[in-house]
Design an enzyme around this catalytic site. Structure first.
Site, PDB file in Angstrom:
ATOM      1  N   GLN A   1      -9.602  -8.587  -8.826  1.00 15.78           N
ATOM      2  CA  GLN A   1      -9.514  -7.215  -8.227  1.00 15.78           C
ATOM      3  C   GLN A   1      -8.628  -5.806  -9.351  1.00 15.78           C
ATOM      4  O   GLN A   1      -8.005  -6.088 -10.587  1.00 15.78           O
ATOM      5  CB  GLN A   1      -9.260  -7.127  -7.176  1.00 15.78           C
TER       6      GLN A   1
ATOM      7  N   HIS B   1       2.174   0.509   8.697  1.00 16.61           N
ATOM      8  CA  HIS B   1       3.101  -0.203   8.871  1.00 16.61           C
ATOM      9  C   HIS B   1       3.397  -0.906  10.207  1.00 16.61           C
ATOM     10  O   HIS B   1       4.345  -1.422  10.374  1.00 16.61           O
ATOM     11  CB  HIS B   1       3.490  -0.424   7.967  1.00 16.61           C
TER      12      HIS B   1
ATOM     13  N   ASP C   1       1.810  -5.633  -0.854  1.00 16.07           N
ATOM     14  CA  ASP C   1       2.389  -4.217  -1.334  1.00 16.07           C
ATOM     15  C   ASP C   1       3.952  -4.353  -1.442  1.00 16.07           C
ATOM     16  O   ASP C   1       4.336  -3.778  -0.989  1.00 16.07           O
ATOM     17  CB  ASP C   1       1.833  -3.335  -1.141  1.00 16.07           C
TER      18      ASP C   1
ATOM     19  N   ASP D   1      -0.238 -13.885  -1.323  1.00 18.62           N
ATOM     20  CA  ASP D   1      -0.750 -12.486  -1.250  1.00 18.62           C
ATOM     21  C   ASP D   1      -2.211 -12.931  -2.807  1.00 18.62           C
ATOM     22  O   ASP D   1      -1.496 -13.533  -3.182  1.00 18.62           O
ATOM     23  CB  ASP D   1      -0.106 -11.583  -1.785  1.00 18.62           C
TER      24      ASP D   1
ATOM     25  N   ASP E   1      -4.663 -18.262  -2.698  1.00 15.78           N
ATOM     26  CA  ASP E   1      -5.352 -17.125  -2.028  1.00 15.78           C
ATOM     27  C   ASP E   1      -5.720 -18.461  -0.157  1.00 15.78           C
ATOM     28  O   ASP E   1      -5.119 -18.778   0.016  1.00 15.78           O
ATOM     29  CB  ASP E   1      -6.798 -18.224  -1.599  1.00 15.78           C
TER      30      ASP E   1
ATOM     31  N   ASP F   1      -2.161  -8.934   7.269  1.00 18.25           N
ATOM     32  CA  ASP F   1      -2.739  -7.984   6.369  1.00 18.25           C
ATOM     33  C   ASP F   1      -3.876  -8.199   5.568  1.00 18.25           C
ATOM     34  O   ASP F   1      -3.919  -6.810   4.359  1.00 18.25           O
ATOM     35  CB  ASP F   1      -1.541  -7.043   6.133  1.00 18.25           C
TER      36      ASP F   1
END
Lengths: 510, 536
Positions: free
Chosen positions: A247, A277, A301, A321, A355, A373
């Site tokens: 991305q 959050h 993040d 992630d 993934d 998330d």
């Protein structure tokens, strides 16, 4: 001075003289335009416009001084050199805006490129003016200095008025750059044709035509270039931009507002991310007797992790992630680790770059709490992470007495999408409890608690900047405009959610 | 500091060189890749003959000659019935036939067949197989539930039409009133055929084709071409005809004018997938395509498969058979004596190796295909509908591409492999095969690359390799009169020889190959008096 002895009438200026004065005007205008472009672009990309404008202008004027000084070493063939320098300015200056835009995401030291460019243009423009004066003097002019300076200053005025009033609003930075490069080169070419013994300048003519063609092509392709230079599409100054394997990662900053965009979609704004959050994490953890092991899917993040790690009882936190570039960024960059309080490098934390879907299918451990998330279901591949099949894997990952929280888009903007997530979680055999919170940069945002058994309507929540007990309890009330409505089950082979999400959000944004 | 003319000229020249270099870098570089295909050397060796006399002798119960889907289905059926005394010979080094696959660092990818539609209720044996393979996982309201991971994920297909991608394979925008009328009329006609039963009570069209009605009013459709049938109805809409041409080339590798009307209608009216959760109109797919199924069947009978064995002669010896196969690795011929032989090979090969049992018939014709696997650094995009599993251009001679990583297990991937298909149907099959043989890989790569970039200019610069695979005899062609003529006649053999191949249906489909494999295995067991419960 050798020609001082054969002055001619100045009342009818010859064609070469007019061309030379026109050059003075164009050189001045273009020079200032390039300088304004560089300043604007720098403040746009790097923020802090005062610093950018003053350093760029300073560097530019300084470089002009060097250029001027160097002009004394030119002893012959002034016209040839003048034309060549003008062509170089046309090339460098004309491509400067496009070049900086394209370079910005791919180089580490953007400032080096920026000031190198400003210095180069300044140097050449500085070289031009004294050269021009000498050529004019050779040709036939009396008040050389005052004439050149007049046109120089008039050109500066024209540029400084044109730039904000016409060029920026109508042409944009990239096209403006190319347009003035073209003007630069065109004047050089015209000069070659007007001057006497023009036949000597065949190479220069060819070069001028080449530069004109190149800049013309750039002007025509500006739109495409601008699309490549997608930094143009952000509202705030971009401070970091990189393409990972998966991305486009862009971080912007305006004042104390830091924002993360993935593929152009806002992930958080530092001004209000605590609301998002806290709402995502705390209600779930409040409902687990003693949460020891927590899993976060997505959330690279580290902001959800920060909320989890506020619970001293948590012994292990696993974060899965997809993108190593995101997790690396958020564990190493000072301004970002200040935001997530170093959550990604906490000793209790284990970061796995995989993934989410594949990882969940293969995972055999169970967790007291699972925080889901993921990015919004904007396309079919992210949409897979909101399907019944995925939620069946999620169900398997929840320990007895454990719970999951799923970020589920806006129940106000996209109520059918939100309730599709709810229906799908139920279809996967989970019990649910939906809630919502107001996050100014996102709007009214929805979350869903899911568990293998009944979920308590209320539980003592860890107080934060946003949440206290009363606020936490209120989140579970849905006013009529967000109330539950019939929704389909989102399946891998029929991704109803992606379609509904797209439909409802495009209606909202239209 | 002295600014010399040389420095300036040098600077200008440098800028020009840089600009030129950038331009050159933008120009395409030919990507690497391989040229491969069904083993031409072994196939041609078989055609040429001259194998050594047998020097090794073995015995088995049943020989299955051919390890494509039909042969593997026969083996699987024998194993299911507890019959272990068989040996399967495969000419290539890998079984699977059209349902083979490749793999690289990015993904597994199909070399040929890449999906299976959800099975009809009629297809009992196939549903049994799918249940045993864990593809049908349960039942809901009396309907089979398919494993959601194996049903093609949304978005299934998209069409590149007038510069934009649209969901589905038929353009719905920017078409005229006549187009709409013809599309609707065709749709109504095939919908009626799908629900129709012949006078013998059987469905007019179904899969396996053998279960279809023999009503002469329906079989008469096999005597004319699909193109002619459409002309007779005055459905001339270019949009409809383009879509039907795509469909005929997709399933049969053949132009509508060379396909029988029965086969053409069968494509649209034969499928009535039977499944819960509205999955009846879905297809099953895997990154490696139908190799998933072929490998699962082969894995059921691990010790019974001999690869690299060219069966080159089959003959009767009293009430037994002998089968001569050339062992490629040892370079010797092995004679296997068996009580029955299942010839699970294309009909033209069977006629060559068993001339006493199978009559050569010119009515069997085969479509040549080209498949290219394109490895790309990023996923294709485009204006309009998002990337689908199957991506087709309305104006291309190719059939577009399927995305190998579409089916997971990852939700998101960086690069992928695109399997690009093109039947060489515009020319006679023989000249298509000659093209396949004679054109160098670079030509094919250019054809593939140009075609892909027309659909997806966004892939400019992202192509890492193009591997080209040639299928000389990819699929049998259901030409007028073939399915209910030559194919029917060919299926009749004298025990203990049994034929098994989708050629016998005239439709090169997994379901047909599986049906004929199962049928031959059951006939062999019946002949050998081995008890079994028929799945057919």
């Amino acid at each position: 001075m050798a020609d001082a002895g054969r002055p001619r009438s100045t009342s009818s200026a010859s064609a070469p003289a007019v061309a030379l004065l026109a050059s003075a005007f164009v050189v001045a205008t273009c020079g200032l335009i390039y300088e304004l472009l560089a300043s604007t672009l720098a403040s746009y990309l790097l923020g802090d416009s005062v610093t950018q404008f003053s350093t760029v202008i300073g560097a530019y004027l300084f470089a002009m001084g060097i250029g001027s000084w160097c002009s004394r070493y030119v002893r012959q063939n002034e016209l040839r050199l003048f034309v060549r320098v003008e062509l170089l300015i046309a090339l460098i200056g004309g491509c400067s805006a496009a070049g900086l835009f394209l370079l910005f995401p791919v180089i580490d030291h953007f400032r080096v490129a920026l000031y190198a460019l400003v210095l180069a243009i300044g140097f050449f423009v500085g070289l031009e003016i004294p050269l021009l004066m000498r050529i004019l003097r050779d040709v036939e002019f009396r008040e050389v200095v005052s004439s050149v300076l007049t046109f120089d200053y008039v050109g500066a005025l024209a540029a400084s008025l044109l730039f904000p009033l016409v060029l920026m609003p109508y042409l944009g930075m990239v096209r403006t750059g190319f347009l003035f490069g073209i003007a630069n080169a065109a004047v050089a070419l015209a000069l070659l044709f007007v001057m006497r013994d023009a036949g000597r300048f065949r190479l220069e003519k060819l070069a001028a035509i080449f530069v004109l063609a190149l800049l013309g092509a750039g002007f025509i392709a500006s739109e495409r270039l601008q699309r490549w230079a997608e930094v143009a599409s952000y509202q705030e100054p971009v401070v970091y931009a990189v393409s990972s394997r998966f991305q486009r990662i862009v971080i912007t900053r305006r004042g104390d507002d830091l924002r993360l965009y993935l593929n152009g979609n806002l992930q958080f704004s530092s001004r209000d991310e605590y609301r998002y959050h806290e709402a995502l994490v705390q209600p779930a953890l409040a409902r687990v007797a003693n949460p020891r092991s927590v899993l976060i899917l997505g959330g690279g993040d580290g902001l959800a992790a920060r909320e989890v790690l506020r619970h001293p009882g948590v012994q292990s936190l696993t974060l899965v992630d997809l993108d190593p570039d995101v997790t690396r960024l958020f564990s190493q960059t000072a301004m970002l680790t200040a935001l997530n309080r170093g959550a990604l490098t906490d000793p209790r934390m284990r970061v796995i770059n995989a993934d989410g879907f594949r990882w969940a299918r293969e995972a055999r451990t169970r967790y007291d709490a699972v925080i889901v998330d993921f990015p919004d279901p904007v396309d079919f591949s992210v949409g897979k992470l909101y399907t019944e099949s995925f939620y069946r894997e999620l169900k398997r990952l929840i320990a007895p007495g454990g719970i999951a929280a799923v970020q589920s888009t806006s129940p106000l903007v996209a109520p059918r999408a939100f309730w599709t997530v709810a229906t799908t979680l139920e279809a996967a055999g989970l019990q649910i409890r939906p809630y919502h919170a107001y996050v100014p940069s996102f709007g009214e945002w929805g979350f869903i608690l899911a568990a293998n058994g009944p979920i308590a309507p209320s539980a003592p929540v860890l107080t934060g900047r946003f949440l206290d007990q009363a606020t936490a309890n209120r989140m579970f009330d849905f006013p009529p405009d967000m109330a539950r409505r019939p929704a389909p089950v989102n399946r891998l082979d029929n991704q109803a959610l992606v379609r509904l999400f797209d439909e409802e959000w495009s209606r909202y944004e239209a | 500091m002295k600014l010399s003319r040389r420095a300036l000229v040098g600077g200008a020249a440098g800028a020009a060189v840089l600009a030129g270099g950038g331009w050159a870098a933008l120009r395409r570089r030919k990507p690497p890749g391989t040229l491969a295909g069904a083993d031409l050397a072994r196939g041609h060796r078989l055609a040429k003959g001259g194998f050594p006399a047998p020097t090794r002798f073995e015995e088995t119960g049943v020989v299955i000659a051919g390890g494509g889907v039909a042969g593997l289905s026969a083996a699987w059926t024998l194993a299911e019935a507890g019959f272990d005394g068989f040996t399967l010979f495969e000419l290539e080094d890998e079984t699977g036939g059209n349902a083979r696959a490749g793999r690289n660092a990015v993904s597994a990818y199909p070399l040929g067949a890449h999906y299976l539609p959800v099975a009809n209720q009629d297809a009992r044996a196939l549903r049994h197989l799918l249940t045993r393979l864990g593809i049908i996982v349960g039942e809901k309201g009396g309907l089979p539930v398919y494993d959601p991971y194996q049903i093609c994920a949304d978005l299934e297909e998209r069409l590149f039409h007038q510069g934009r991608w649209h969901e589905g394979l038929i353009p719905r925008n920017g078409i005229g009133a006549q187009d709409r009328a013809d599309l609707a009329a065709f749709d109504a006609a095939v919908t009626a055929f799908a629900a129709h039963r012949g006078r013998d009570g059987r469905p007019a069209f179904t899969i396996p084709a053998a279960y279809s009605s023999r009503d002469p009013d329906l079989l008469v459709l096999d005597t004319i071409s699909f193109g002619r049938w459409l002309d007779d109805r005055e459905w001339h809409s270019p949009v409809l005809r383009a879509h039907l041409r795509y469909a005929m080339r997709d399933d049969y590798g053949t132009e509508p004018d060379h396909v029988s009307a029965w086969a053409g209608i069968h494509y649209f009216a034969g499928r009535r997938g039977w499944a819960a959760d509205g999955a009846g109109d879905k297809v099953l797919t895997w990154p490696e395509g139908n190799a998933r199924l072929a490998r699962a069947m082969a894995a059921r009978v691990p010790g019974r498969i001999r690869r690299g064995r060219i069966v080159h002669a089959v003959a009767r010896d009293g009430d037994r058979m002998w089968i001569d196969s050339f062992d490629v690795a040892r370079e010797e011929t092995v004679r296997t004596t068996a009580t029955a032989a299942i010839l699970a090979m294309p009909h033209f090969v069977a006629a060559r190796v068993a001339p006493g049992e199978v009559r050569a018939d010119k009515a069997f014709t085969y479509a040549p295909w080209l498949v290219a696997n394109i490895t790309v650094d990023r996923l294709p995009t485009g204006k309009g509908a998002q990337l689908a599993w199957d991506n087709v251009s309305a104006t291309s001679e190719s059939l577009g591409y399927v995305v190998a990583t579409h089916q997971g297990p990852d939700a998101r991937t960086a690069g992928t492999v695109l399997s690009w298909y093109m039947p060489l149907s515009a020319v006679e099959p023989a000249s298509g095969r000659r093209q396949l043989l004679e054109r160098p890989i670079e030509d094919w790569q250019s054809i593939v690359e140009d075609d892909l970039l027309l659909m997806n200019p966004d892939l400019e610069g992202a192509i890492r390799s193009i591997d080209v695979w040639r299928w000389g005899h990819a699929m049998v062609r259901p030409t007028p009169g073939f399915i209910w003529g030559a194919a029917q006649r060919a299926a009749e053999t004298r025990p203990p020889v049994f034929l098994a191949h989708s050629d016998l249906s005239g439709l090169s489909l997994f379901e047909e190959a599986h049906y004929h494999g199962t049928r031959a295995a059951e006939a062999a067991m019946r002949h050998l008096r081995h008890p079994f419960e028929s799945l057919l």
